[in-house]
Design a protein around this motif. Structure first.
Motif, PDB file in Angstrom:
ATOM      1  N   ASP A 191       0.892  -1.163   0.000  1.00  0.00           N
ATOM      2  CA  ASP A 191       0.000   0.000   0.000  1.00  0.00           C
ATOM      3  C   ASP A 191       0.926   1.208   0.000  1.00  0.00           C
ATOM      4  OD1 ASP A 191      -1.768   2.061   0.513  1.00  0.00           O
ATOM      5  OD2 ASP A 191      -2.087   1.518   2.602  1.00  0.00           O
ATOM      6  N   ASP A 192       1.167   1.769  -1.186  1.00  0.00           N
ATOM      7  CA  ASP A 192       2.200   2.795  -1.382  1.00  0.00           C
ATOM      8  C   ASP A 192       1.586   4.178  -1.222  1.00  0.00           C
ATOM      9  OD1 ASP A 192       4.564   4.081  -2.036  1.00  0.00           O
ATOM     10  OD2 ASP A 192       4.231   3.910  -4.203  1.00  0.00           O
ATOM     11  N   SER A 193       1.430   4.599   0.028  1.00  0.00           N
ATOM     12  CA  SER A 193       0.716   5.841   0.293  1.00  0.00           C
ATOM     13  C   SER A 193       1.441   6.647   1.348  1.00  0.00           C
ATOM     14  CB  SER A 193      -0.712   5.502   0.730  1.00  0.00           C
ATOM     15  OG  SER A 193      -1.522   6.637   0.748  1.00  0.00           O
ATOM     16  N   GLY A 194       0.858   7.796   1.701  1.00  0.00           N
ATOM     17  CA  GLY A 194       1.409   8.614   2.762  1.00  0.00           C
ATOM     18  C   GLY A 194       2.398   9.644   2.275  1.00  0.00           C
ATOM     19  N   ALA A 195       2.857  10.464   3.226  1.00  0.00           N
ATOM     20  CA  ALA A 195       3.770  11.550   2.878  1.00  0.00           C
ATOM     21  C   ALA A 195       5.073  11.007   2.361  1.00  0.00           C
ATOM     22  CB  ALA A 195       4.020  12.417   4.089  1.00  0.00           C
ATOM     23  N   GLN A 196       5.429   9.810   2.796  1.00  0.00           N
ATOM     24  CA  GLN A 196       6.691   9.212   2.345  1.00  0.00           C
ATOM     25  C   GLN A 196       6.450   8.122   1.309  1.00  0.00           C
ATOM     26  OE1 GLN A 196       9.797   8.413   5.191  1.00  0.00           O
ATOM     27  NE2 GLN A 196       8.764   9.622   6.753  1.00  0.00           N
ATOM     28  N   GLN A 197       5.386   8.280   0.588  1.00  0.00           N
ATOM     29  CA  GLN A 197       5.116   7.374  -0.537  1.00  0.00           C
ATOM     30  C   GLN A 197       6.287   7.388  -1.512  1.00  0.00           C
ATOM     31  OE1 GLN A 197       2.684   9.165  -3.595  1.00  0.00           O
ATOM     32  NE2 GLN A 197       1.510   7.289  -3.877  1.00  0.00           N
ATOM     33  N   ILE A 198       6.617   6.210  -2.087  1.00  0.00           N
ATOM     34  CA  ILE A 198       7.507   6.198  -3.249  1.00  0.00           C
ATOM     35  C   ILE A 198       6.619   6.519  -4.446  1.00  0.00           C
ATOM     36  CG2 ILE A 198       9.128   4.875  -4.652  1.00  0.00           C
ATOM     37  CD1 ILE A 198       9.653   3.083  -2.271  1.00  0.00           C
ATOM     38  N   LYS A 199       6.916   7.575  -5.141  1.00  0.00           N
ATOM     39  CA  LYS A 199       6.010   8.062  -6.177  1.00  0.00           C
ATOM     40  C   LYS A 199       5.774   6.999  -7.249  1.00  0.00           C
ATOM     41  CE  LYS A 199       5.539  11.901  -4.106  1.00  0.00           C
ATOM     42  NZ  LYS A 199       4.312  12.023  -3.322  1.00  0.00           N
ATOM     43  N   LEU A 200       4.504   6.831  -7.583  1.00  0.00           N
ATOM     44  CA  LEU A 200       4.137   5.803  -8.552  1.00  0.00           C
ATOM     45  C   LEU A 200       4.748   6.059  -9.922  1.00  0.00           C
ATOM     46  CD1 LEU A 200       0.399   5.335  -7.546  1.00  0.00           C
ATOM     47  CD2 LEU A 200       2.246   3.691  -7.225  1.00  0.00           C
ATOM     48  N   ASP A 201       4.823   7.338 -10.316  1.00  0.00           N
ATOM     49  CA  ASP A 201       5.391   7.621 -11.637  1.00  0.00           C
ATOM     50  C   ASP A 201       6.884   7.266 -11.663  1.00  0.00           C
ATOM     51  OD1 ASP A 201       5.841   9.760  -9.873  1.00  0.00           O
ATOM     52  OD2 ASP A 201       5.655  11.310 -11.398  1.00  0.00           O
TER      53      ASP A 201
ATOM     54  N   GLN B  89      -0.755   4.271 -15.486  1.00  0.00           N
ATOM     55  CA  GLN B  89       0.478   5.049 -15.682  1.00  0.00           C
ATOM     56  C   GLN B  89       0.960   4.737 -17.086  1.00  0.00           C
ATOM     57  OE1 GLN B  89       2.342   7.189 -13.819  1.00  0.00           O
ATOM     58  NE2 GLN B  89       1.275   7.067 -11.865  1.00  0.00           N
ATOM     59  N   GLY B  90       1.159   5.772 -17.893  1.00  0.00           N
ATOM     60  CA  GLY B  90       1.695   5.561 -19.235  1.00  0.00           C
ATOM     61  C   GLY B  90       0.913   4.535 -20.040  1.00  0.00           C
ATOM     62  N   GLY B  91      -0.411   4.488 -19.835  1.00  0.00           N
ATOM     63  CA  GLY B  91      -1.252   3.577 -20.610  1.00  0.00           C
ATOM     64  C   GLY B  91      -1.364   2.173 -20.044  1.00  0.00           C
ATOM     65  N   LYS B  92      -0.734   1.892 -18.882  1.00  0.00           N
ATOM     66  CA  LYS B  92      -0.814   0.550 -18.278  1.00  0.00           C
ATOM     67  C   LYS B  92      -1.492   0.626 -16.904  1.00  0.00           C
ATOM     68  CE  LYS B  92       3.084  -2.044 -20.189  1.00  0.00           C
ATOM     69  NZ  LYS B  92       4.373  -2.681 -19.861  1.00  0.00           N
ATOM     70  N   PHE B  93      -2.218  -0.446 -16.549  1.00  0.00           N
ATOM     71  CA  PHE B  93      -2.885  -0.509 -15.251  1.00  0.00           C
ATOM     72  C   PHE B  93      -1.920  -1.120 -14.237  1.00  0.00           C
ATOM     73  CE2 PHE B  93      -5.666  -2.754 -12.157  1.00  0.00           C
ATOM     74  CZ  PHE B  93      -6.279  -1.627 -11.620  1.00  0.00           C
ATOM     75  N   VAL B  94      -1.410  -0.297 -13.332  1.00  0.00           N
ATOM     76  CA  VAL B  94      -0.344  -0.752 -12.430  1.00  0.00           C
ATOM     77  C   VAL B  94      -0.628  -0.542 -10.938  1.00  0.00           C
ATOM     78  CG1 VAL B  94       1.507  -0.530 -14.138  1.00  0.00           C
ATOM     79  CG2 VAL B  94       0.873   1.450 -12.735  1.00  0.00           C
ATOM     80  N   SER B  95      -1.736   0.110 -10.592  1.00  0.00           N
ATOM     81  CA  SER B  95      -2.046   0.278  -9.172  1.00  0.00           C
ATOM     82  C   SER B  95      -3.550   0.204  -8.956  1.00  0.00           C
ATOM     83  CB  SER B  95      -1.498   1.610  -8.622  1.00  0.00           C
ATOM     84  OG  SER B  95      -2.169   2.705  -9.178  1.00  0.00           O
ATOM     85  N   VAL B  96      -3.925  -0.446  -7.868  1.00  0.00           N
ATOM     86  CA  VAL B  96      -5.330  -0.517  -7.487  1.00  0.00           C
ATOM     87  C   VAL B  96      -5.568   0.524  -6.406  1.00  0.00           C
ATOM     88  CG1 VAL B  96      -7.125  -1.929  -6.421  1.00  0.00           C
ATOM     89  CG2 VAL B  96      -5.563  -2.950  -8.082  1.00  0.00           C
ATOM     90  N   ASN B  97      -6.175   1.625  -6.798  1.00  0.00           N
ATOM     91  CA  ASN B  97      -6.518   2.673  -5.837  1.00  0.00           C
ATOM     92  C   ASN B  97      -7.791   2.219  -5.138  1.00  0.00           C
ATOM     93  OD1 ASN B  97      -4.623   5.172  -6.435  1.00  0.00           O
ATOM     94  ND2 ASN B  97      -5.071   4.151  -8.357  1.00  0.00           N
TER      95      ASN B  97
ATOM     96  N   ASP C  61       7.898  15.584 -19.207  1.00  0.00           N
ATOM     97  CA  ASP C  61       7.848  14.204 -18.718  1.00  0.00           C
ATOM     98  C   ASP C  61       7.608  13.252 -19.891  1.00  0.00           C
ATOM     99  OD1 ASP C  61       6.566  11.706 -17.673  1.00  0.00           O
ATOM    100  OD2 ASP C  61       6.812  12.724 -15.750  1.00  0.00           O
ATOM    101  N   PRO C  62       8.406  12.171 -20.011  1.00  0.00           N
ATOM    102  CA  PRO C  62       8.252  11.263 -21.151  1.00  0.00           C
ATOM    103  C   PRO C  62       6.884  10.578 -21.209  1.00  0.00           C
ATOM    104  CG  PRO C  62       9.824  10.390 -19.542  1.00  0.00           C
ATOM    105  CD  PRO C  62       9.536  11.805 -19.147  1.00  0.00           C
ATOM    106  N   ASN C  63       6.192  10.485 -20.069  1.00  0.00           N
ATOM    107  CA  ASN C  63       4.870   9.860 -20.074  1.00  0.00           C
ATOM    108  C   ASN C  63       3.748  10.823 -20.435  1.00  0.00           C
ATOM    109  OD1 ASN C  63       5.233   7.108 -19.483  1.00  0.00           O
ATOM    110  ND2 ASN C  63       5.708   7.615 -17.350  1.00  0.00           N
ATOM    111  N   ALA C  64       4.094  12.111 -20.583  1.00  0.00           N
ATOM    112  CA  ALA C  64       3.039  13.095 -20.827  1.00  0.00           C
ATOM    113  C   ALA C  64       2.246  12.785 -22.094  1.00  0.00           C
ATOM    114  CB  ALA C  64       3.641  14.503 -20.906  1.00  0.00           C
ATOM    115  N   LYS C  65       2.918  12.208 -23.086  1.00  0.00           N
ATOM    116  CA  LYS C  65       2.209  11.930 -24.340  1.00  0.00           C
ATOM    117  C   LYS C  65       1.148  10.837 -24.178  1.00  0.00           C
ATOM    118  CE  LYS C  65       5.771   8.753 -26.119  1.00  0.00           C
ATOM    119  NZ  LYS C  65       6.620   8.774 -24.909  1.00  0.00           N
TER     120      LYS C  65
END
Length: 482
Positions: free
Chosen positions: A127-137, A178-186, A473-477
């Motif tokens: 569960d990658d959340s909180g102020a010290q989350q490792i950013k998903l991007d 992220q970048g067109g792929k499903f990688v996290s379940v919010n 950002d390379p994923n912006a497209k």
């Protein structure tokens, strides 16, 4: 945490302290930015992963081939939702699969997990959340996130004739892309807005405001009665951005929101709606309607003062009730309020920012990836969704995911009622998940604004600069909203 989550720092929510992101959604102001070493390790993929357990045959009942008797390594953000729910899940999973779960509940996600991602031995579920989350991007760009599309396409535990994706609230799959792929379940379905005490409002004879002018009037009455108007979590400007960004979306409609997510050159600058929203929030500062001292407080400190009737309103997501259980008087009667509207708003007062937060991921190099995927599938069942509602006083992204016999607390009940009243009028931003640096820079501008160190026009200038920078950002497209 969302986003995402915020909550609970303890942390933090976007919670980060709390949850997310918020989404947690989350991600608050004092964000830990992963070091260059971590970025390069992510990009290079770290060292070889340890050998995982043998896989069992794939069947309809066991779509990922989970081996009986293996180990399952779970790490969750212990913020506003606590971690009792995860312990209940793990016990159910171990009973069914004969696994042995190890559990870590922490607010120090980056500190605890960065070395493990670097070393190629991450947990199986995070569960990658909180102020010290490792950013998903950041994780996604480093190839560290497993593609969770197979979970969406697996049979639902509630109705095996349907896929898991068919059992989810609309829009939640998009939230995990992220970048067109499903990688996290919010996982947590969150509403954001203002909160107040039903008891205090009844005692004072105040009517919950529907317009911004009415909101300022109640804040003024509160100030004149020796109470703060608005408390905000000054050390985590994620929270005051709930007000600013909600006002932009409600005044300008979905086009104003999408312009920000799509990094348009006039997302903020040249957009009179954005300036009007920032000026409206700044009016609270100028008219001395903030709770005294709130700029220097953490989220839990501000929220506790609010629970002590030292302020009429506070901004937050719906994790607030669970986060403040111990500090909330029994007769406080916590109530949710959609953000009051500016004149001529395109969205109605009932419209609310709502969406999935609290991102759960399966690392690409997980030792027991099959069990991680099955754990996520189990989370998306009504049984586990109800366990979460009972333990964490919050809703999930599973449609009708709470057994009707479960009694909800006042704040959660009012959030459910607000969602029902909103109907189709819900909205949610994607930029905090897609562009974490841009989100942090906008939060930093809000911190300066609330402390009266910059004016609204300078806030707009800084926010647009953050947008313009994110276009590189390379994923912006691939990150586009239609």
């Amino acid at each position: 945490m969302g986003s995402t989550s915020a909550h609970g720092e303890g942390t933090t929510g976007a919670g980060l302290g709390r949850r997310d992101l918020i989404k947690r959604s989350a991600a608050l102001g004092l964000v830990v930015v992963p070091s260059t070493g971590f970025l390069s390790a992510c990009a290079s993929g770290g060292s070889e992963t340890t050998k995982g357990p043998d896989k069992a045959p794939v069947t309809k009942e066991n779509p990922f081939g989970v081996a009986k008797g293996g180990k399952l390594d779970v790490v969750v953000f212990k913020g506003g939702y606590g971690d009792d729910y995860a312990k209940a899940w793990e016990a159910a999973f171990d009973k069914k699969w004969g696994t042995t779960s190890s559990h870590l509940g922490t607010q120090e996600i980056t500190a605890k997990l960065q070395p493990r991602f670097n070393g190629g031995n991450p947990p199986d579920v995070v569960d990658d959340s909180g102020a010290q989350q490792i950013k998903l991007d950041v994780l996604f760009k480093g190839g560290q996130l497993a593609d969770l599309t197979p979970v969406l396409d697996a049979p639902s535990l509630d109705d095996p004739s349907k896929k898991v994706r068919d059992m989810l609230i609309p829009g939640t799959v998009e939230q995990g892309m992220q970048g067109g792929k499903f990688v996290s379940v919010n996982y947590v379905y969150t509403v954001w807005g203002l909160w107040y005490s039903g008891k205090l409002f009844k005692e004072k004879g105040w009517t919950p405001p529907k317009t911004w002018d009415e909101f300022l009037a109640v804040c003024t009455q509160a100030r004149d009665a020796g109470i703060g108007g608005l408390a905000h979590q000054g050390k985590f400007p994620y929270y005051i951005n709930v007000a600013i960004m909600d006002l932009i979306a409600k005044k300008g409609g979905l086009d104003s929101m999408k312009a920000i997510d799509n990094l348009e050159p006039n997302a903020f600058e040249g957009n009179p709606v954005a300036l009007e929203a920032v000026e409206a929030v700044y009016e609270v500062v100028e008219k001395n309607l903030l709770m005294p001292g709130t700029n220097g407080l953490t989220h839990t400190e501000s929220q506790t003062a609010w629970n002590q009737y030292k302020a009429a309103f506070i901004t937050s997501g719906s994790w607030l009730e669970n986060e403040q259980l111990k500090q909330t008087p029994d007769d406080f009667d916590m109530q949710f309020l959609p953000m009051p509207v500016l004149g001529g708003s395109k969205l109605p007062f009932e419209a609310v920012r709502a969406g999935a937060g609290e991102p759960f991921i399966v690392p690409e190099k997980a030792a027991n990836k099959a069990a991680g995927m099955e754990f996520i599938r189990s989370m998306l069942s009504r049984e586990w969704s109800t366990l979460f509602a009972q333990q964490a006083n919050s809703l999930t992204i599973v449609k009708d995911g709470v057994d009707p016999s479960v009694q909800l607390r006042p704040g959660t009940k009012s959030a459910v009622a607000a969602l029902k009243a909103a109907g189709e009028n819900t909205f949610n931003y994607r930029y905090p998940d897609w562009y974490s640096e841009m989100d942090t820079e906008i939060q930093n501008a809000s911190n300066e604004l609330m402390a009266k160190r910059i004016q609204p026009k300078e806030w707009i200038k800084r926010a647009q600069a953050a947008v313009n920078k994110a276009t590189q950002d390379p994923n912006a497209k691939n990150n586009r909203r239609s």
